[in-house]
Design a protein around this motif. Sequence first.
Motif, PDB file in Angstrom:
ATOM      1  N   ASP A 226       0.837  -1.203   0.000  1.00 43.21           N
ATOM      2  CA  ASP A 226       0.000   0.000   0.000  1.00 43.21           C
ATOM      3  C   ASP A 226       0.872   1.254   0.000  1.00 43.21           C
ATOM      4  O   ASP A 226       1.424   1.634   1.029  1.00 43.21           O
ATOM      5  N   SER A 227       0.988   1.888  -1.158  1.00 41.97           N
ATOM      6  CA  SER A 227       1.851   3.074  -1.260  1.00 41.97           C
ATOM      7  C   SER A 227       1.308   4.020  -2.335  1.00 41.97           C
ATOM      8  O   SER A 227       0.628   4.993  -2.028  1.00 41.97           O
ATOM      9  N   VAL A 228       1.600   3.721  -3.593  1.00 40.30           N
ATOM     10  CA  VAL A 228       1.136   4.548  -4.715  1.00 40.30           C
ATOM     11  C   VAL A 228      -0.361   4.318  -4.936  1.00 40.30           C
ATOM     12  O   VAL A 228      -0.864   3.209  -4.749  1.00 40.30           O
ATOM     13  N   GLU A 230      -3.796   5.163  -7.752  1.00 37.87           N
ATOM     14  CA  GLU A 230      -3.989   4.971  -9.191  1.00 37.87           C
ATOM     15  C   GLU A 230      -3.603   6.184 -10.034  1.00 37.87           C
ATOM     16  O   GLU A 230      -3.366   6.044 -11.238  1.00 37.87           O
ATOM     17  N   ASN A 231      -3.515   7.378  -9.442  1.00 36.34           N
ATOM     18  CA  ASN A 231      -3.087   8.553 -10.222  1.00 36.34           C
ATOM     19  C   ASN A 231      -1.585   8.784 -10.169  1.00 36.34           C
ATOM     20  O   ASN A 231      -1.083   9.789 -10.675  1.00 36.34           O
ATOM     21  N   GLY A 232      -0.824   7.871  -9.512  1.00 38.03           N
ATOM     22  CA  GLY A 232       0.627   7.967  -9.447  1.00 38.03           C
ATOM     23  C   GLY A 232       1.146   8.693  -8.224  1.00 38.03           C
ATOM     24  O   GLY A 232       2.368   8.770  -8.016  1.00 38.03           O
ATOM     25  N   GLU A 233       0.242   9.212  -7.394  1.00 41.95           N
ATOM     26  CA  GLU A 233       0.661   9.931  -6.196  1.00 41.95           C
ATOM     27  C   GLU A 233       1.087   8.931  -5.119  1.00 41.95           C
ATOM     28  O   GLU A 233       0.476   7.873  -4.948  1.00 41.95           O
ATOM     29  N   LEU A 234       2.162   9.269  -4.399  1.00 43.96           N
ATOM     30  CA  LEU A 234       2.590   8.451  -3.262  1.00 43.96           C
ATOM     31  C   LEU A 234       1.754   8.861  -2.057  1.00 43.96           C
ATOM     32  O   LEU A 234       1.977   9.920  -1.455  1.00 43.96           O
ATOM     33  N   LYS A 235       0.796   8.016  -1.701  1.00 38.62           N
ATOM     34  CA  LYS A 235      -0.167   8.399  -0.665  1.00 38.62           C
ATOM     35  C   LYS A 235      -0.678   7.129   0.016  1.00 38.62           C
ATOM     36  O   LYS A 235      -1.585   6.463  -0.482  1.00 38.62           O
ATOM     37  N   TRP A 236      -0.056   6.789   1.143  1.00 36.10           N
ATOM     38  CA  TRP A 236      -0.421   5.568   1.859  1.00 36.10           C
ATOM     39  C   TRP A 236      -1.875   5.664   2.321  1.00 36.10           C
ATOM     40  O   TRP A 236      -2.292   6.634   2.958  1.00 36.10           O
ATOM     41  N   GLN A 237      -2.642   4.626   2.051  1.00 36.64           N
ATOM     42  CA  GLN A 237      -4.074   4.644   2.338  1.00 36.64           C
ATOM     43  C   GLN A 237      -4.435   3.920   3.637  1.00 36.64           C
ATOM     44  O   GLN A 237      -5.507   4.140   4.193  1.00 36.64           O
ATOM     45  N   ASN A 238      -3.579   3.031   4.087  1.00 34.05           N
ATOM     46  CA  ASN A 238      -3.850   2.232   5.291  1.00 34.05           C
ATOM     47  C   ASN A 238      -5.100   1.365   5.142  1.00 34.05           C
ATOM     48  O   ASN A 238      -5.681   0.921   6.137  1.00 34.05           O
TER      49      ASN A 238
END
Length: 684
Positions: A226-228, A230-238
């Motif tokens: 869990d890191s990237v 679908e738009n390519g942003e690095l944003k951990w979602q947890n």
Amino acid sequence: MECCLHQPVDSHNVNEVINYLPSPLPVKHYDADTTEPISCSLQTLDELFSWKQTEAYPFNVAVVPLAAREPALSSCLQRTLVSHDMMGGYLDDRFVQGTAAEAPYAFYHWQHIDIFNYFTHNLVSIPPAVWTNAAHKHGVLVLGTFITEWSDGEATCEAFLREEELYCEVADKLVEMSRHYGFDGWLINIENTLSEVAVQKTPLFLRYLTNQMHERVPGSMVLWYDSVIENGELKWQNELNQSNRVFFDACDGFFTNYNWTAQNLERMTDNNLPTGRQADIYVGVDVFARGKVVGGMFKTHKALEIIRKYNFSAAIFAPGWVYETQKKTEFRHNQDKFWALLKGNLSIHRPAVTLPFVSSFCQGFGNAVYCKGKCETKRNWFNLSAQEIQPWYYHEQLDGHGWVRSRACPEDAWNGGCSLLLDGLIPATRTSAVCAKLFSLHVPLSNTLVSIVYKSSSEVTVSLELKITDAALRTDEQNRDVKLISVSPVLLHEEHELIRQFPHLHENKNTGWNIRYSKLDLQGCILREVCVNIQLIGEPCDTTFSCRMGEIMFLDIASLHEAPEMVQDFCISDIVWLRGAGASPHSTSCCLYLNATLQWGYPTELVRHFKVYWRQLKGPNPGMSAGEPVVVGRAYSKLYRITELAVLEPPGQLELLVEPVTWKGFQLPMSYWGRRSVSYSEID
């Protein structure tokens, strides 16, 4: 590797002219000073693209195939993954043949986990073979790691995710590595932003890699971290959600970040997942408790309780916390404490193995090496390939104030580095035997010879209790809580026909250990549990007891009649000569050292390990007599690197020998060993 230098394979003697040229062996895989083989990672994309199976490093190939297990992983709905991240990785475990580590880290609670991931922050983390060998004995999958991070990682991703040919080549290399080195898949961790082109190609890369792994490595697995999004942003979602679902759909599973809450898990239960895929979500738990997390450290069980409440799998990250942050001298105690706290929320699996089943409880490290109850070498050592199938470790209360405990004890052993110490307090009110569980297994039985090796305090008697079930039951029926039948094997007396027929069964007397043999005729039955009954002798009173288990063996009696195999094609290669100070700290002489790779053929399923010996046959003094063989080390594959072996000055001749140590427990005649001599001289 080159074949035997200067000689055809079937010739007994190798003629070697000494030179002191720098070692031609690659320092990436062999220590620059000793030529000792080591495991390593790949750092760059160029290294990955240039990797070739035909030129691949032979020592890091795992030799233990993945054991079957009950229940099968596919039917386990709450799985447990351990991600081993420790101080940059490739520590004591990088030494393929083991090392003299005073206080190493090891893992041995395998029955509680399903998947083991070797994690470092290098581009490609190839699991050291010692980990794969240990995990596979217990039916646990092993995953390597492919990771990109920050600006360097962004550049790497842009380089290989820009077109299909390149991402397919990366995937193909990862598949080839997994096949060659004998592990079971990959964790893919892209922790950097991705361009629009790269992020569109990422699910395609994942799906191609996953499909190729399944096709070429049966039972393999590819997970996404869990890191990237679908738009390519690095944003951990947890959590798994619509922002990262595209990656989950392209592979076998999803490893969440660690800063989740119960609300994240609640939302994931409403994700409309395909049937059975909830088990493919591994909720991450950082044992170091970094950031805003639930549990961690010795409260990790609190996180696991919540994860199981929502019926998800768990990914326990860096459980080596018990080693890194606590006293090294208390490592075993702290590790057992940590896993005991988790035990109530862990699914248990049984290794499904065939006869012979043998375990001396060795954890793959110790302060001495034992062989049949005698100390063979007194030194600290670590080699997880030496780890044998592990028993249960526990501390349980008995009726009243009694208790029983199971733990590893390195102070004495039958074989390897430790024994299993059962100790406790039997209260005066207890009249029945204490039943101490040793193993949960799935072993089809036949006409079977059983032996136990133990030492116990004088206040108790020790006997074996086996719990079996009908082999005719379907696998799903066996995995339910079916009633097990208890069997107490009857001991064989020393005059029994079977004992007299095989004299080697008498060989191990006068060691201070008790050895008891039994015979079972239980064809059509499955061995499910192995227990020891500990019964108090004499009048009831509160009694402390101890019982040290050295080894337990189940052997198909028919196999005792089979002719032994001989070592074939014994070969010496990659010889390097070194000059250095003598082995003694007070030595002033400059010694001659031999370094060489030995390779041979033998059915590995028949052996516990190989013993490698050497002896000096001739030296500069014409009157010298040949010495006795001296143990150099133990090999757990058909490959061994001798390093820094001090030999006599030239001209001389030495002999190298390889002895197969079989599961049957008796020594093979020397005529079945591998033997080759090396004559060496200096340039005229």
